[in-house]
Design a protein around this motif. Sequence first.
Motif, PDB file in Angstrom:
ATOM      1  N   LEU A 254      36.680 -23.077  34.018  1.00 16.19           N
ATOM      2  CA  LEU A 254      35.503 -22.228  34.217  1.00 16.19           C
ATOM      3  C   LEU A 254      34.324 -23.000  33.626  1.00 16.19           C
ATOM      4  CD1 LEU A 254      34.911 -18.982  34.733  1.00 16.19           C
ATOM      5  CD2 LEU A 254      34.787 -18.943  32.265  1.00 16.19           C
ATOM      6  N   CYS A 255      33.289 -23.218  34.436  1.00 11.90           N
ATOM      7  CA  CYS A 255      32.136 -23.974  33.936  1.00 11.90           C
ATOM      8  C   CYS A 255      30.954 -23.036  33.705  1.00 11.90           C
ATOM      9  CB  CYS A 255      31.720 -25.049  34.930  1.00 11.90           C
ATOM     10  SG  CYS A 255      32.897 -26.362  35.014  1.00 11.90           S
ATOM     11  N   VAL A 256      30.321 -23.200  32.573  1.00  7.10           N
ATOM     12  CA  VAL A 256      29.158 -22.382  32.231  1.00  7.10           C
ATOM     13  C   VAL A 256      27.954 -23.301  32.114  1.00  7.10           C
ATOM     14  CG1 VAL A 256      28.255 -20.648  30.616  1.00  7.10           C
ATOM     15  CG2 VAL A 256      30.721 -21.028  30.783  1.00  7.10           C
ATOM     16  N   ASN A 257      26.864 -22.876  32.720  1.00  5.40           N
ATOM     17  CA  ASN A 257      25.630 -23.652  32.608  1.00  5.40           C
ATOM     18  C   ASN A 257      24.455 -22.688  32.513  1.00  5.40           C
ATOM     19  OD1 ASN A 257      24.205 -25.969  32.373  1.00  5.40           O
ATOM     20  ND2 ASN A 257      24.477 -26.660  34.489  1.00  5.40           N
ATOM     21  N   ASN A 258      23.634 -22.845  31.517  1.00 10.23           N
ATOM     22  CA  ASN A 258      22.471 -21.975  31.320  1.00 10.23           C
ATOM     23  C   ASN A 258      22.821 -20.499  31.380  1.00 10.23           C
ATOM     24  OD1 ASN A 258      20.525 -23.957  30.919  1.00 10.23           O
ATOM     25  ND2 ASN A 258      20.371 -24.312  33.142  1.00 10.23           N
ATOM     26  N   GLY A 259      23.929 -20.145  30.771  1.00  5.83           N
ATOM     27  CA  GLY A 259      24.296 -18.735  30.675  1.00  5.83           C
ATOM     28  C   GLY A 259      24.882 -18.138  31.944  1.00  5.83           C
ATOM     29  N   ARG A 260      25.205 -18.968  32.941  1.00  9.21           N
ATOM     30  CA  ARG A 260      25.810 -18.480  34.190  1.00  9.21           C
ATOM     31  C   ARG A 260      27.064 -19.288  34.485  1.00  9.21           C
ATOM     32  NH1 ARG A 260      23.156 -13.888  35.709  1.00  9.21           N
ATOM     33  NH2 ARG A 260      24.324 -14.104  37.651  1.00  9.21           N
ATOM     34  N   ILE A 261      27.994 -18.676  35.195  1.00 14.42           N
ATOM     35  CA  ILE A 261      29.187 -19.399  35.619  1.00 14.42           C
ATOM     36  C   ILE A 261      28.838 -20.163  36.897  1.00 14.42           C
ATOM     37  CG2 ILE A 261      31.597 -19.176  36.350  1.00 14.42           C
ATOM     38  CD1 ILE A 261      30.950 -18.264  33.447  1.00 14.42           C
ATOM     39  N   ASP A 262      29.053 -21.461  36.908  1.00 15.06           N
ATOM     40  CA  ASP A 262      28.739 -22.183  38.140  1.00 15.06           C
ATOM     41  C   ASP A 262      29.944 -22.864  38.758  1.00 15.06           C
ATOM     42  OD1 ASP A 262      29.026 -24.285  36.442  1.00 15.06           O
ATOM     43  OD2 ASP A 262      27.075 -25.186  36.848  1.00 15.06           O
ATOM     44  N   PHE A 263      31.104 -22.677  38.177  1.00 11.37           N
ATOM     45  CA  PHE A 263      32.324 -23.162  38.836  1.00 11.37           C
ATOM     46  C   PHE A 263      33.535 -22.453  38.250  1.00 11.37           C
ATOM     47  CE2 PHE A 263      36.145 -25.752  38.809  1.00 11.37           C
ATOM     48  CZ  PHE A 263      36.284 -26.070  40.142  1.00 11.37           C
ATOM     49  N   THR A 264      34.459 -22.057  39.110  1.00 10.92           N
ATOM     50  CA  THR A 264      35.792 -21.630  38.656  1.00 10.92           C
ATOM     51  C   THR A 264      36.802 -22.203  39.627  1.00 10.92           C
ATOM     52  OG1 THR A 264      35.615 -19.574  39.909  1.00 10.92           O
ATOM     53  CG2 THR A 264      35.134 -19.440  37.562  1.00 10.92           C
ATOM     54  N   GLY A 265      37.900 -22.666  39.122  1.00 11.36           N
ATOM     55  CA  GLY A 265      38.928 -23.221  40.001  1.00 11.36           C
ATOM     56  C   GLY A 265      39.980 -23.952  39.203  1.00 11.36           C
ATOM     57  N   SER A 266      40.889 -24.596  39.940  1.00 12.49           N
ATOM     58  CA  SER A 266      41.955 -25.341  39.265  1.00 12.49           C
ATOM     59  C   SER A 266      41.403 -26.668  38.756  1.00 12.49           C
ATOM     60  CB  SER A 266      43.097 -25.596  40.242  1.00 12.49           C
ATOM     61  OG  SER A 266      42.637 -26.480  41.255  1.00 12.49           O
ATOM     62  N   CYS A 267      42.228 -27.371  37.995  1.00 12.75           N
ATOM     63  CA  CYS A 267      41.823 -28.673  37.477  1.00 12.75           C
ATOM     64  C   CYS A 267      41.539 -29.643  38.641  1.00 12.75           C
ATOM     65  CB  CYS A 267      42.932 -29.248  36.599  1.00 12.75           C
ATOM     66  SG  CYS A 267      42.538 -29.217  34.862  1.00 12.75           S
ATOM     67  N   ALA A 268      42.420 -29.597  39.655  1.00 15.00           N
ATOM     68  CA  ALA A 268      42.253 -30.498  40.801  1.00 15.00           C
ATOM     69  C   ALA A 268      40.949 -30.182  41.530  1.00 15.00           C
ATOM     70  CB  ALA A 268      43.438 -30.358  41.748  1.00 15.00           C
ATOM     71  N   GLN A 269      40.679 -28.889  41.700  1.00 11.73           N
ATOM     72  CA  GLN A 269      39.417 -28.481  42.343  1.00 11.73           C
ATOM     73  C   GLN A 269      38.218 -28.912  41.505  1.00 11.73           C
ATOM     74  OE1 GLN A 269      40.433 -24.321  42.600  1.00 11.73           O
ATOM     75  NE2 GLN A 269      40.618 -24.389  44.822  1.00 11.73           N
ATOM     76  N   TYR A 270      38.403 -28.852  40.215  1.00 10.49           N
ATOM     77  CA  TYR A 270      37.304 -29.255  39.331  1.00 10.49           C
ATOM     78  C   TYR A 270      37.028 -30.748  39.463  1.00 10.49           C
ATOM     79  CZ  TYR A 270      34.661 -30.269  35.111  1.00 10.49           C
ATOM     80  OH  TYR A 270      33.699 -30.716  34.238  1.00 10.49           O
ATOM     81  N   ASP A 271      38.107 -31.536  39.503  1.00  7.83           N
ATOM     82  CA  ASP A 271      37.938 -32.987  39.680  1.00  7.83           C
ATOM     83  C   ASP A 271      37.194 -33.277  40.984  1.00  7.83           C
ATOM     84  OD1 ASP A 271      39.220 -33.400  37.318  1.00  7.83           O
ATOM     85  OD2 ASP A 271      41.180 -33.840  38.219  1.00  7.83           O
ATOM     86  N   LEU A 272      37.602 -32.553  42.050  1.00  8.60           N
ATOM     87  CA  LEU A 272      36.970 -32.732  43.356  1.00  8.60           C
ATOM     88  C   LEU A 272      35.505 -32.315  43.299  1.00  8.60           C
ATOM     89  CD1 LEU A 272      38.022 -33.579  46.178  1.00  8.60           C
ATOM     90  CD2 LEU A 272      38.216 -31.148  46.725  1.00  8.60           C
ATOM     91  N   HIS A 273      35.275 -31.214  42.612  1.00 12.57           N
ATOM     92  CA  HIS A 273      33.923 -30.676  42.453  1.00 12.57           C
ATOM     93  C   HIS A 273      33.021 -31.692  41.752  1.00 12.57           C
ATOM     94  CE1 HIS A 273      30.824 -27.710  41.407  1.00 12.57           C
ATOM     95  NE2 HIS A 273      30.922 -28.117  40.151  1.00 12.57           N
ATOM     96  N   LEU A 274      33.576 -32.299  40.702  1.00 12.85           N
ATOM     97  CA  LEU A 274      32.792 -33.306  39.989  1.00 12.85           C
ATOM     98  C   LEU A 274      32.500 -34.508  40.878  1.00 12.85           C
ATOM     99  CD1 LEU A 274      34.189 -33.581  36.356  1.00 12.85           C
ATOM    100  CD2 LEU A 274      31.990 -32.698  37.105  1.00 12.85           C
ATOM    101  N   ALA A 275      33.511 -34.861  41.707  1.00 10.47           N
ATOM    102  CA  ALA A 275      33.362 -36.042  42.563  1.00 10.47           C
ATOM    103  C   ALA A 275      32.248 -35.853  43.588  1.00 10.47           C
ATOM    104  CB  ALA A 275      34.674 -36.342  43.274  1.00 10.47           C
ATOM    105  N   THR A 276      32.023 -34.601  43.974  1.00  9.58           N
ATOM    106  CA  THR A 276      31.005 -34.337  44.988  1.00  9.58           C
ATOM    107  C   THR A 276      29.618 -34.120  44.395  1.00  9.58           C
ATOM    108  OG1 THR A 276      31.512 -31.996  44.913  1.00  9.58           O
ATOM    109  CG2 THR A 276      32.661 -33.296  46.581  1.00  9.58           C
ATOM    110  N   HIS A 277      29.549 -34.146  43.065  1.00  2.00           N
ATOM    111  CA  HIS A 277      28.246 -33.999  42.435  1.00  2.00           C
ATOM    112  C   HIS A 277      27.736 -35.358  41.992  1.00  2.00           C
ATOM    113  CE1 HIS A 277      29.073 -29.776  42.521  1.00  2.00           C
ATOM    114  NE2 HIS A 277      27.856 -29.533  42.073  1.00  2.00           N
ATOM    115  N   PRO A 278      26.436 -35.554  42.067  1.00  2.00           N
ATOM    116  CA  PRO A 278      25.886 -36.849  41.679  1.00  2.00           C
ATOM    117  C   PRO A 278      26.157 -37.150  40.201  1.00  2.00           C
ATOM    118  CG  PRO A 278      24.129 -35.267  42.127  1.00  2.00           C
ATOM    119  CD  PRO A 278      25.399 -34.618  42.496  1.00  2.00           C
TER     120      PRO A 278
END
Lengths: 267, 307
Positions: free
Chosen positions: A211-235
């Motif tokens: 679960l990722c929190v940024n500026n007091g809001r949740i901006d990602f929830t998912g599995s570890c694999a989804q998180y890795d993929l999510h990071l890969a698609t972000h600059p």
Amino acid sequence: MTASPLVLRDADFGYGEQRVVSGVTLEVQKGDVVAILGPNGSGKSTIIRGILGLADHLGGDVELLGTPLHRLRSRAAIGYVPQHHSLSSSVAATVREVVASGRLARRRWWQPETARDREIVEQALEVVRLSHRADEEVSHLSGGQQRRVLIARALATQPDILIMDEPTAGVDQASQVVLAKVLGRLAQAGTTMLIVTHELDALHDIVTRVLCVNNGRIDFTGSCAQYDLHLATHPTGSSHHHHDEAEAPVTTPLSSEPLDTAATRQS
Amino acid sequence: MSEMLALEFMRNALIGAVLVGFAAPLVGIFLVQRRMSLIGDGMGHVALAGVAVGVLTGTQPVLTALIAAVLAAVAIELLRQRGGTSGDIALAVMFYGGIALGVVLLSQASGASSTNLTGYLFGAILTTTPADLIAFAVLCTIVVATVTVLRKRLFAVANDEEYSRATGLPVTALNLILAVLTAVTVVVSMRIVGLLLISALMILPNATAQRIGSSFASTMRWAAVIGVVAALAGVVTSYYAGTPSGGTIVLILIAIFLVATGTAALARRLAARSSRRRSVTQRALDHQSSDLSHPGGQGLESAEESR
């Protein structure tokens, strides 16, 4: 069917009138190991402090161990490992004495310690591999070992859910690996854990959801694999997820690279 | 010695010393743990106002001092929980207001008010009456019994208040109980060592016990023993040397503290020297054997544990 240990629906937490984090939705199943990630000041610690009753619950629904938070009377089944070891060192206290204080919430104020209590304390010490140092003063241990004492104290409550605030922060690399091993053993034993961290690498193998929190809001929830993929698609190098407010590149404990870069390479 | 024990006021004084010498450190250890060593002095200031009210109204001063100290203890704890500068200033106002009110009210009392004031400021253990002893015995029994039953909870809260709150321990109630226990101890100690030295009996035995004890439980036991020994030695010394008992007890406590601190420092230095010698010898042996074998890989967990 047993209730989920923790359910949050659009929950807000803060202090007094001030909302620090809003709209948190999360369902933690039994045996889940959930990592809450985010930069310093994002509100990730406020979420668990709100769940623990140390910050104010300002909106939405929170059910802890099947009971709405505002109606929760007993917190004995919650194991808590604070962010920094907040133990007083003014008077000597042994590892065993500190860990044994974890049993207090499980018995009435007039009840003395039983043989069963002592047995559970010894088991908790064994899980964190500190049995042989049980009679030493806590203040004589290294930072990593003191963190393990706090984990043992939380385990001594025999918790249905273990909530940890930055368990691997502020300790050296070797101690982080040891702590990750301890948490790995707990995960294998089916312990439900909610872990606030900004160093996912050390815990990557045991975390089941992120679960990722940024500026007091949740901006990602998912599995570890989804998180890795999510990071890969972000600059790489953006302010997303891992960078401190000071925008200094956060380095991984193992690779000494910016976290986003390391995670991208791993994925 | 038998001559001294033949005197009733000395027997009373010795019993009072044992009661307070035992009870005060048991409360004081939690104050030391919470870094609130001087809070007893503040409560003593307020207790003096209670004494003055008792003297003026003809009520038992121990009772009125107890009421004032307990009210102050509750207020202090509530202000402490609120935190911030305003709480700090409120405490200062309460402490100084208490002692000022006490001095002014006592000056209005008929008879030997200066004697009264001196007795409460510096202690008057030799004037302990059988009625005082009963009151002390009851109050000390309450203190010791409460600490015995709740010591692990008081330890847990003083050790880590946030954790205790998160796991559902009644932190506020336990803090209030400790505050009231402190107030009771202050009132009893006031007759023994006087309010200017009131924290000494609660804190100094613990300061010494920390040099000796290796656990919270053993530190607590040592503190109680040191408290009793110093209180008895102080009363006996004051009888033979003709010195004020309160100041004598505190000076003996300080002497014990200095001896324990010096001995502990010496022991540490000797242990460090011995450890260095062993280390040098071990390195020499390792160096000799390094050509014969390679050291085995050490697991991280045991490596950290061996630190």
